[in-house]
Motif scaffolding. Structure first.
Motif, mmCIF file in Angstrom:
data_model
loop_
_atom_site.group_PDB
_atom_site.id
_atom_site.type_symbol
_atom_site.label_atom_id
_atom_site.label_comp_id
_atom_site.label_asym_id
_atom_site.label_seq_id
_atom_site.Cartn_x
_atom_site.Cartn_y
_atom_site.Cartn_z
ATOM 1 N N ARG A 36 0.841 -1.201 0.000
ATOM 2 C CA ARG A 36 0.000 0.000 0.000
ATOM 3 C C ARG A 36 0.868 1.240 0.000
ATOM 4 N NH1 ARG A 36 -2.893 -2.829 4.071
ATOM 5 N NH2 ARG A 36 -2.252 -1.318 5.667
ATOM 6 N N SER A 37 1.909 1.218 0.815
ATOM 7 C CA SER A 37 2.817 2.365 0.890
ATOM 8 C C SER A 37 3.536 2.571 -0.435
ATOM 9 C CB SER A 37 3.826 2.141 2.015
ATOM 10 O OG SER A 37 4.776 3.182 2.055
ATOM 11 N N ASP A 38 3.949 1.484 -1.056
ATOM 12 C CA ASP A 38 4.688 1.571 -2.312
ATOM 13 C C ASP A 38 3.834 2.176 -3.416
ATOM 14 O OD1 ASP A 38 6.831 1.093 -4.147
ATOM 15 O OD2 ASP A 38 5.811 -0.704 -4.835
ATOM 16 N N VAL A 39 2.581 1.730 -3.539
ATOM 17 C CA VAL A 39 1.731 2.254 -4.609
ATOM 18 C C VAL A 39 1.317 3.694 -4.317
ATOM 19 C CG1 VAL A 39 -0.569 1.543 -3.796
ATOM 20 C CG2 VAL A 39 -0.070 1.554 -6.253
ATOM 21 N N ALA A 40 1.209 4.036 -3.040
ATOM 22 C CA ALA A 40 0.883 5.425 -2.687
ATOM 23 C C ALA A 40 1.988 6.377 -3.129
ATOM 24 C CB ALA A 40 0.644 5.543 -1.186
ATOM 25 N N LYS A 41 3.229 5.903 -3.101
ATOM 26 C CA LYS A 41 4.357 6.727 -3.543
ATOM 27 C C LYS A 41 4.270 7.036 -5.033
ATOM 28 C CE LYS A 41 7.531 4.904 -0.035
ATOM 29 N NZ LYS A 41 8.715 4.042 0.208
ATOM 30 N N ASN A 42 3.490 6.227 -5.745
ATOM 31 C CA ASN A 42 3.277 6.465 -7.175
ATOM 32 C C ASN A 42 2.048 7.340 -7.431
ATOM 33 O OD1 ASN A 42 5.175 4.585 -8.994
ATOM 34 N ND2 ASN A 42 4.724 3.507 -7.093
ATOM 35 N N GLY A 43 1.533 7.941 -6.373
ATOM 36 C CA GLY A 43 0.423 8.872 -6.520
ATOM 37 C C GLY A 43 -0.942 8.235 -6.600
ATOM 38 N N ILE A 44 -1.058 6.960 -6.237
ATOM 39 C CA ILE A 44 -2.338 6.259 -6.258
ATOM 40 C C ILE A 44 -3.015 6.401 -4.900
ATOM 41 C CG2 ILE A 44 -3.478 4.034 -6.585
ATOM 42 C CD1 ILE A 44 -2.141 5.133 -9.117
ATOM 43 N N LYS A 45 -4.294 6.717 -4.907
ATOM 44 C CA LYS A 45 -5.048 6.794 -3.654
ATOM 45 C C LYS A 45 -5.189 5.401 -3.057
ATOM 46 C CE LYS A 45 -9.415 8.263 -1.583
ATOM 47 N NZ LYS A 45 -10.769 8.829 -1.842
ATOM 48 N N VAL A 46 -4.836 5.277 -1.787
ATOM 49 C CA VAL A 46 -4.851 3.987 -1.096
ATOM 50 C C VAL A 46 -5.748 4.087 0.127
ATOM 51 C CG1 VAL A 46 -3.440 2.277 0.111
ATOM 52 C CG2 VAL A 46 -2.517 3.443 -1.890
ATOM 53 N N VAL A 47 -6.498 3.027 0.395
ATOM 54 C CA VAL A 47 -7.354 2.982 1.587
ATOM 55 C C VAL A 47 -6.969 1.785 2.447
ATOM 56 C CG1 VAL A 47 -9.278 4.222 0.533
ATOM 57 C CG2 VAL A 47 -9.117 1.739 0.266
ATOM 58 N N GLU A 48 -7.514 1.750 3.650
ATOM 59 C CA GLU A 48 -7.102 0.751 4.641
ATOM 60 C C GLU A 48 -7.980 -0.491 4.664
ATOM 61 O OE1 GLU A 48 -4.293 1.120 6.561
ATOM 62 O OE2 GLU A 48 -3.979 2.829 5.230
ATOM 63 N N SER A 49 -9.018 -0.532 3.830
ATOM 64 C CA SER A 49 -9.873 -1.722 3.813
ATOM 65 C C SER A 49 -10.394 -1.970 2.413
ATOM 66 C CB SER A 49 -11.062 -1.557 4.768
ATOM 67 O OG SER A 49 -12.010 -0.645 4.244
ATOM 68 N N LEU A 50 -10.660 -3.233 2.123
ATOM 69 C CA LEU A 50 -11.214 -3.595 0.830
ATOM 70 C C LEU A 50 -12.603 -2.994 0.671
ATOM 71 C CD1 LEU A 50 -10.979 -7.032 -0.901
ATOM 72 C CD2 LEU A 50 -13.167 -5.867 -0.773
ATOM 73 N N ALA A 51 -13.385 -3.012 1.734
ATOM 74 C CA ALA A 51 -14.746 -2.486 1.663
ATOM 75 C C ALA A 51 -14.751 -1.029 1.229
ATOM 76 C CB ALA A 51 -15.440 -2.643 3.021
ATOM 77 N N GLU A 52 -13.835 -0.237 1.763
ATOM 78 C CA GLU A 52 -13.756 1.173 1.392
ATOM 79 C C GLU A 52 -13.318 1.332 -0.055
ATOM 80 O OE1 GLU A 52 -11.598 5.328 2.900
ATOM 81 O OE2 GLU A 52 -11.190 3.419 3.925
ATOM 82 N N ALA A 53 -12.431 0.468 -0.508
ATOM 83 C CA ALA A 53 -11.933 0.566 -1.884
ATOM 84 C C ALA A 53 -13.027 0.330 -2.908
ATOM 85 C CB ALA A 53 -10.790 -0.422 -2.092
ATOM 86 N N VAL A 54 -13.914 -0.618 -2.637
ATOM 87 C CA VAL A 54 -14.887 -1.025 -3.660
ATOM 88 C C VAL A 54 -16.226 -0.328 -3.536
ATOM 89 C CG1 VAL A 54 -13.770 -3.287 -3.770
ATOM 90 C CG2 VAL A 54 -15.824 -3.011 -2.362
ATOM 91 N N ALA A 55 -16.444 0.422 -2.464
ATOM 92 C CA ALA A 55 -17.782 0.925 -2.133
ATOM 93 C C ALA A 55 -18.416 1.749 -3.240
ATOM 94 C CB ALA A 55 -17.721 1.731 -0.836
ATOM 95 N N LYS A 56 -17.627 2.531 -3.965
ATOM 96 C CA LYS A 56 -18.187 3.407 -4.994
ATOM 97 C C LYS A 56 -17.653 3.102 -6.397
ATOM 98 C CE LYS A 56 -18.902 7.222 -1.743
ATOM 99 N NZ LYS A 56 -18.604 8.653 -1.436
ATOM 100 N N ALA A 57 -16.938 2.024 -6.539
ATOM 101 C CA ALA A 57 -16.300 1.715 -7.822
ATOM 102 C C ALA A 57 -17.284 1.087 -8.809
ATOM 103 C CB ALA A 57 -15.117 0.781 -7.607
ATOM 104 N N GLU A 58 -17.049 1.368 -10.095
ATOM 105 C CA GLU A 58 -17.828 0.757 -11.168
ATOM 106 C C GLU A 58 -17.178 -0.531 -11.666
ATOM 107 O OE1 GLU A 58 -19.140 4.075 -14.072
ATOM 108 O OE2 GLU A 58 -17.458 4.904 -12.909
ATOM 109 N N VAL A 59 -15.843 -0.587 -11.553
ATOM 110 C CA VAL A 59 -15.077 -1.750 -11.992
ATOM 111 C C VAL A 59 -14.098 -2.117 -10.900
ATOM 112 C CG1 VAL A 59 -13.425 -2.643 -13.690
ATOM 113 C CG2 VAL A 59 -15.270 -1.115 -14.434
ATOM 114 N N HIS A 60 -14.016 -3.408 -10.587
ATOM 115 C CA HIS A 60 -13.089 -3.904 -9.559
ATOM 116 C C HIS A 60 -12.072 -4.829 -10.223
ATOM 117 C CE1 HIS A 60 -16.372 -2.513 -7.021
ATOM 118 N NE2 HIS A 60 -17.176 -3.392 -7.615
ATOM 119 N N LEU A 61 -10.823 -4.399 -10.315
ATOM 120 C CA LEU A 61 -9.761 -5.242 -10.858
ATOM 121 C C LEU A 61 -9.146 -6.042 -9.721
ATOM 122 C CD1 LEU A 61 -7.886 -2.815 -13.302
ATOM 123 C CD2 LEU A 61 -9.833 -4.320 -13.790
#
Length: 286
Positions: A36-61
């Motif tokens: 999570r820390s590594d991808v955040a360094k690339n400017g990607i928004k990171v969250v602390e739970s899967l539920a938060e990540a998918v809650a508003k997404a249209e596509v889940h990779l």
């Protein structure tokens, strides 16, 4: 589109960056704090739970490794992912697993596509993967703009599970080529021809193959899993594949170190025998 990316290891991190760079709204999650820390360094928004990540997404990779991981993540998405969103599995898994998960998604009002990728780490880094998709026309069309962010080609090969069969076919050719390449270059080495030079020559000959071109970065991480899946499919389908029974056995004797030594070292090992040039007294050419 709003895209959640679950799993940001080497492949997932690069895919996340490409999807973001193509203008999609990306949010990422991984069970590993380091990733999570590594991808955040690339400017990607990171969250602390899967539920938060998918809650508003249209596509889940979903970029994991095993069937069990795909099952776990998909079922967690079903708890929090919005109806109408689509789960996309990039892992190499069993077609049967894909069919089971697709049915569970349909029951919850979510779409499902299996879209395993080819061209490996280098393809992910360059945004030049190939995506092999199994799913209905509507779902594949919906997710294609996202897949095109990191793919040089998106192939819709059939219904759910077909992407995994297509990936198995690609993997079979890749591992068969690894065995063939190793044995061919072993013959060259035995007679004193530099194996790397021979490889470069063969790339320009009719006998070349894509694996030979990219052989420097073949890691032999998944060869046993890939061949097990391919032979399971053959057995379930009642299809005799005697050549690939041999490939399954032979590729287990190869690894990245043996290939490196074959191409660049004085000798290597194969099936218990040292592979090195013959002296002239032994029948060599030098």
């Amino acid at each position: 589109m709003k895209v959640s990316i679950i799993g940001v290891g080497d492949m997932g991190r690069d895919i996340a960056v490409h999807v973001r760079d193509k203008g999609h709204d990306v949010i990422a999650y991984d069970i590993s704090e380091e990733r999570r820390s590594d991808v955040a360094k690339n400017g990607i928004k990171v969250v602390e739970s899967l539920a938060e990540a998918v809650a508003k997404a249209e596509v889940h990779l979903v970029i994991v490794a095993t069937d069990e991981q795909s099952e776990t993540v998909t079922r967690e998405i079903l708890q929090s992912g919005p109806a109408g969103s689509t789960v996309v599995i990039l892992a190499t898994n069993s077609p049967k697993t894909m069919q089971v998960l697709a049915a569970e998604c349909e029951d919850k009002g979510l779409g499902f596509v299996d879209a395993p990728v080819v061209f490996g780490r280098q393809g992910a880094k360059e945004g030049q993967l190939g995506s092999l998709c199994g799913g209905d026309d509507k779902q594949v069309a919906k997710i294609t703009p996202v897949l095109e962010s990191y793919s040089k080609a998106v192939h819709h090969v059939g219904p759910v599970g077909s992407g995994q069969v297509a990936k198995a076919c690609n993997n079979m050719l890749h591992w068969a080529a690894c065995v063939a390449n190793f044995e061919v270059l072993s013959l060259a080495k035995r007679y004193g021809i530099d194996a790397q030079q021979m490889r470069e020559t063969l790339i320009e000959c009719p006998g070349t193959n894509g694996t030979l071109v990219r052989w420097d970065d073949t890691r032999f991480t998944w060869h046993e899993k890939d061949m097990d899946l391919a032979l399971d499919l053959a057995q379930d389908g009642g299809l005799p594949l005697p050549l690939f029974g041999q490939v399954d056995q032979l590729v287990k004797h190869l690894d990245a170190t043996k290939v490196k030594n074959l191409l660049y070292g004085p000798e290597t090992e194969y099936l218990g025998q040292n592979i090195k040039p013959l002296s002239k007294e032994e029948g060599g050419l030098n």
